[in-house]
Design an enzyme around this catalytic site. Sequence first.
Site, PDB file in Angstrom:
ATOM      1  CG  ASP A  50      -1.922   1.122   1.278  1.00 22.71           C
ATOM      2  OD1 ASP A  50      -2.840   1.359   0.617  1.00 22.71           O
ATOM      3  OD2 ASP A  50      -1.504   2.261   1.796  1.00 22.71           O
ATOM      4  CE1 TYR A  55       0.334   7.925   2.618  1.00 19.11           C
ATOM      5  CE2 TYR A  55       0.784   5.942   2.006  1.00 19.11           C
ATOM      6  CZ  TYR A  55       0.088   6.808   2.539  1.00 19.11           C
ATOM      7  OH  TYR A  55      -0.893   6.215   3.154  1.00 19.11           O
ATOM      8  CE  LYS A  80      -3.783   4.646   0.301  1.00 16.39           C
ATOM      9  NZ  LYS A  80      -2.596   4.574   0.939  1.00 16.39           N
ATOM     10  CG  HIS A 111      -4.609   9.741  -0.117  1.00 19.04           C
ATOM     11  ND1 HIS A 111      -3.229   9.741  -0.099  1.00 19.04           N
ATOM     12  CD2 HIS A 111      -4.942   9.387   1.481  1.00 19.04           C
ATOM     13  CE1 HIS A 111      -2.740   9.369   1.190  1.00 19.04           C
ATOM     14  NE2 HIS A 111      -3.552   9.118   1.712  1.00 19.04           N
TER      15      HIS A 111
END
Length: 298
Positions: A50, A55, A80, A111
């Site tokens: 994931d 990120y 996402k 997200h």
Amino acid sequence: MAETKQTTRTFTLNTGDKIPAVGLGTWRAKPNEVATAVEAALRAGYRHIDTAHAYGNEREVGDGIKASGVPRSEIWLTTKLDNPWHKHVVEGLSASLEALQTDYLDLFLMHWPCSTDSDDKSKHYADWDFRDTWREMQKLVGTGKVRNIGVSNFAITNMEKLLASPDTKVVPAVNQIELHPSNPSPKLVAYNTSKGIHSTGYSCLGSLDSPLYTNDKILGIAEAKGKTPQQVLLMWGLSKGWSVIPKSVTPKRVEANWQLDGWGLTDDEVKAIDSIPDRFKVCDDGWLPVKVFFGDDE
Ligand code: NAP
């Protein structure tokens, strides 16, 4: 006592695809940590990773997948769409695919239900919201680039809005939400299930510096079973019926978190964890230009 083999267990989504019950999370991993963690996880047997554009580590995730030698076709890969990309779904997907060094995603999530103005991130677009984003995401289905689409951080209020939209033709396959004993969200999980939407639990260990690691009930059950508090927390989530995506960049922990076969929690142990009274939320909505949590999850 449920003693399913958790490492090969899957949940069948409303599309018929099967998401592995246990995956590796990658949020808040520092640069140069994620590739090693992903490689260690895949070598240990994980088949579900994931990540998210937000990120900033998709390229490293892709590097870790390559270094593991595990064929892409054996891996469930979720990423996402970031909030400032809501008006640019196709470009957002392309950026993620390019960074991840792959041709397709197993799961592409919105997200947050927040269409942040890409020119001024303190603002939400006046002429666009998550229903418009979902309309665009639906067009990805059938392109071969995305096998499943879903959402994340959708409370019941927003999910009702999404499902009621005349533009919504595809029910999200997944709603990825914060789930741990101090944020169990029973109403939201039941709501997802009632609509055929699978719940994935994020921050399933309680995230960074989790107070759950020193919780008396968790420690008592862990000690009695000869397991770690983290293993007990993961088994609790799996026993509740959602997939879990623990994050660790520490190879030994990545491996320990995978030791979930051949044991389980009794109904009484699950209930004891259910009854932990402390509440905390890892992710709130104060940093977003709109409210997305309405206290309607428990
Ligand atoms: P988490 O998985 O609940 O906890 C991660 C923390 O626990 C890290 O500090 C990790 O340390 C530590 N840890 C892991 N295994 C351990 C072990 N066996 N022993 C001791 N400590 C251990 O936290 P999370 O990252 O918040 O959530 C998991 C994943 O969910 C994320 O990584 C991300 O992929 C996803 N997520 C999604 C959203 C969303 O908005 N959709 C939000 C939050 C998270 P080390 O890494 O230092 O080993």
